[in-house]
Design a protein around this motif. Structure first.
Motif, PDB file in Angstrom:
ATOM      1  N   ILE A  54      54.939  17.505  45.673  1.00  0.00           N
ATOM      2  CA  ILE A  54      56.057  18.123  44.956  1.00  0.00           C
ATOM      3  C   ILE A  54      57.295  18.082  45.845  1.00  0.00           C
ATOM      4  O   ILE A  54      57.244  18.477  47.015  1.00  0.00           O
ATOM      5  CB  ILE A  54      55.743  19.580  44.581  1.00  0.00           C
ATOM      6  CG1 ILE A  54      54.541  19.635  43.619  1.00  0.00           C
ATOM      7  CG2 ILE A  54      56.947  20.268  43.958  1.00  0.00           C
ATOM      8  CD1 ILE A  54      54.101  21.049  43.270  1.00  0.00           C
ATOM      9  N   VAL A  55      58.405  17.599  45.280  1.00  0.00           N
ATOM     10  CA  VAL A  55      59.700  17.608  45.966  1.00  0.00           C
ATOM     11  C   VAL A  55      60.727  18.161  44.984  1.00  0.00           C
ATOM     12  O   VAL A  55      61.000  17.541  43.955  1.00  0.00           O
ATOM     13  CB  VAL A  55      60.132  16.206  46.425  1.00  0.00           C
ATOM     14  CG1 VAL A  55      61.480  16.287  47.141  1.00  0.00           C
ATOM     15  CG2 VAL A  55      59.085  15.577  47.333  1.00  0.00           C
ATOM     16  N   HIS A  56      61.278  19.330  45.294  1.00  0.00           N
ATOM     17  CA  HIS A  56      62.246  19.978  44.417  1.00  0.00           C
ATOM     18  C   HIS A  56      63.618  20.024  45.091  1.00  0.00           C
ATOM     19  O   HIS A  56      63.846  20.829  46.005  1.00  0.00           O
ATOM     20  CB  HIS A  56      61.788  21.393  44.069  1.00  0.00           C
ATOM     21  CG  HIS A  56      60.678  21.435  43.058  1.00  0.00           C
ATOM     22  ND1 HIS A  56      60.073  22.597  42.647  1.00  0.00           N
ATOM     23  CD2 HIS A  56      60.079  20.438  42.360  1.00  0.00           C
ATOM     24  CE1 HIS A  56      59.137  22.314  41.750  1.00  0.00           C
ATOM     25  NE2 HIS A  56      59.128  21.016  41.562  1.00  0.00           N
ATOM     26  N   TYR A  57      64.509  19.163  44.638  1.00  0.00           N
ATOM     27  CA  TYR A  57      65.891  19.144  45.132  1.00  0.00           C
ATOM     28  C   TYR A  57      66.625  20.340  44.520  1.00  0.00           C
ATOM     29  O   TYR A  57      66.700  20.476  43.293  1.00  0.00           O
ATOM     30  CB  TYR A  57      66.579  17.847  44.727  1.00  0.00           C
ATOM     31  CG  TYR A  57      65.879  16.594  45.200  1.00  0.00           C
ATOM     32  CD1 TYR A  57      66.189  16.012  46.421  1.00  0.00           C
ATOM     33  CD2 TYR A  57      64.892  15.982  44.411  1.00  0.00           C
ATOM     34  CE1 TYR A  57      65.549  14.852  46.852  1.00  0.00           C
ATOM     35  CE2 TYR A  57      64.246  14.828  44.838  1.00  0.00           C
ATOM     36  CZ  TYR A  57      64.575  14.272  46.053  1.00  0.00           C
ATOM     37  OH  TYR A  57      63.938  13.135  46.474  1.00  0.00           O
ATOM     38  N   THR A  58      67.177  21.188  45.375  1.00  0.00           N
ATOM     39  CA  THR A  58      67.651  22.496  44.922  1.00  0.00           C
ATOM     40  C   THR A  58      69.092  22.727  45.362  1.00  0.00           C
ATOM     41  O   THR A  58      69.501  22.303  46.449  1.00  0.00           O
ATOM     42  CB  THR A  58      66.750  23.603  45.495  1.00  0.00           C
ATOM     43  OG1 THR A  58      65.393  23.312  45.146  1.00  0.00           O
ATOM     44  CG2 THR A  58      67.118  24.970  44.951  1.00  0.00           C
ATOM     45  N   LYS A  59      69.838  23.423  44.501  1.00  0.00           N
ATOM     46  CA  LYS A  59      71.217  23.751  44.874  1.00  0.00           C
ATOM     47  C   LYS A  59      71.632  25.088  44.272  1.00  0.00           C
ATOM     48  O   LYS A  59      71.004  25.602  43.338  1.00  0.00           O
ATOM     49  CB  LYS A  59      72.183  22.652  44.427  1.00  0.00           C
ATOM     50  CG  LYS A  59      72.341  22.486  42.925  1.00  0.00           C
ATOM     51  CD  LYS A  59      73.317  21.348  42.620  1.00  0.00           C
ATOM     52  CE  LYS A  59      73.536  21.187  41.132  1.00  0.00           C
ATOM     53  NZ  LYS A  59      74.486  20.081  40.821  1.00  0.00           N
ATOM     54  N   VAL A  60      72.700  25.654  44.839  1.00  0.00           N
ATOM     55  CA  VAL A  60      73.302  26.876  44.335  1.00  0.00           C
ATOM     56  C   VAL A  60      74.787  26.811  44.680  1.00  0.00           C
ATOM     57  O   VAL A  60      75.172  26.249  45.707  1.00  0.00           O
ATOM     58  CB  VAL A  60      72.638  28.130  44.956  1.00  0.00           C
ATOM     59  CG1 VAL A  60      72.893  28.212  46.469  1.00  0.00           C
ATOM     60  CG2 VAL A  60      73.082  29.406  44.263  1.00  0.00           C
TER      61      VAL A  60
END
Length: 256
Positions: free
Chosen positions: A122-128
Motif C-alpha cells: 500500500i502506498v498512499h500519497y497524502t496532502k493537506v
C-alpha cells in the motif's frame, strides 16, 4: 444448482475484520488556518492508521518524500521529520513555520506498507492545505503525485455540512468511476452504529469528479484508490499487487 457457502466462524470474523479496516495515511496539521503573525509555527503529525476507529496505528517506514509547495516554491521537509510512537508503532512528526501569506500544500509519499491480510503493498500519497494569513489562491495547485485529489472546493474555511468536491487524477489524467473512501477522524465522541458507517464509499463520475457533504466538525480524509500497474516485491521477494491511494485531508467547523 447454486449452493450457499458456509464459512467457519473464526474465518468469517477474519473476513469481516479485513472488510472494515480501511487504511488511511494521516497528515494532520495543528492548524489549518494561520492568521496570527505572532504564532506562525504548526506541527504536523504523520500516522498510518484507521481514523474512525481511532487505531490501531500501523508501522511507518521512513517517508520517501515529505515537503511543502508554498508561496516560495517547493521545499523538502524530510530533514525536519522526528520519529515518534503511536500505539507503540513508528510514526512521525514535523514542525514548520509559515513565512509569507499564501497557501501551503504539505505532501507525503510514505514508504510502501506490506498488508499481509490483503497480500499487497500500500502506498498512499497524502496532502493537506494550510492557509497562511488569508493570502492563498493556490489551494488547487497539483503537487504531481502519482495519484492525487485536486480539490474543486477550497479545502479550508469549511463549515460542517459543506459539500467537498474533488477531481481524482492518476499520472495526471482523470480517473472515471474510481473508488473514494471517506472517514472522519474520530475524537472519541462518536461510536459508529454499525460497520458500514465506519468508512463511507463513493465513486467518481465519468469525468473523475466526486462530491461529499461532511456532516460533523473535525478532520475528514478522502482516499481515492487505484490499482498500481507495476507489482512490487513482497517481504519474501515475491511479486505482489499494489494499492495506490491519493489522499487529502480537510477540516470543518460548526457554525456558531
Amino acid at each position: 444448482m447454486n449452493q450457499t457457502r458456509v464459512y467457519p466462524l473464526p474465518l468469517l470474523l477474519l473476513f469481516i475484520s479485513f472488510a472494515v479496516q480501511a487504511h488511511f495515511q494521516e497528515l494532520i496539521p495543528s492548524k489549518d488556518i494561520v492568521s496570527d503573525p505572532n504564532d506562525t509555527e504548526i506541527t504536523l503529525d504523520l500516522t498510518f492508521t484507521h481514523p474512525m476507529e481511532r487505531g490501531p496505528a500501523m508501522p511507518m517506514g521512513e517517508p520517501v518524500q515529505f515537503g511543502v509547495l508554498g508561496p516560495q516554491g517547493r521545499e523538502d521537509l524530510r530533514p525536519s521529520l522526528i520519529q515518534r510512537l503511536q500505539d507503540n508503532q513508528p510514526a512521525y512528526r514535523a514542525s514548520y513555520r509559515l513565512k509569507a501569506p499564501g497557501d501551503y500544500i504539505f505532501y507525503l509519499e510514505p514508504a510502501p506498507y506490506w498488508e499481509a491480510g490483503e497480500g499487497r503493498m500500500i502506498v498512499h500519497y497524502t496532502k493537506v492545505v494550510v492557509d497562511g494569513f488569508g493570502g492563498g489562491e493556490s489551494w488547487d495547485a497539483p503537487v504531481e503525485s502519482t495519484v492525487e485529489i485536486i480539490p474543486l472546493t477550497r479545502p479550508y474555511g469549511l463549515w460542517t455540512g459543506n459539500l467537498f468536491r474533488g477531481l481524482v487524477k492518476y499520472k495526471g489524467q482523470p480517473v472515471p468511476f474510481a473508488t473514494v473512501e471517506v472517514e472522519w477522524r474520530n475524537d472519541g465522541s462518536l461510536k459508529p452504529p454499525a460497520d458500514a458507517f465506519i468508512t463511507q464509499v463513493i465513486k467518481t463520475d465519468a469525468q473523475g469528479v466526486f462530491a461529499y457533504a461532511m456532516p460533523r466538525a473535525g478532520w475528514w480524509g478522502f482516499a481515492a484508490l487505484v490499482e498500481g500497474e507495476q507489482p512490487m516485491k513482497g517481504p519474501e521477494g515475491q511479486k505482489v499487487p499494489v494499492e495506490l491511494g491519493g489522499l487529502i485531508w480537510v477540516h470543518t467547523r460548526d457554525m456558531q
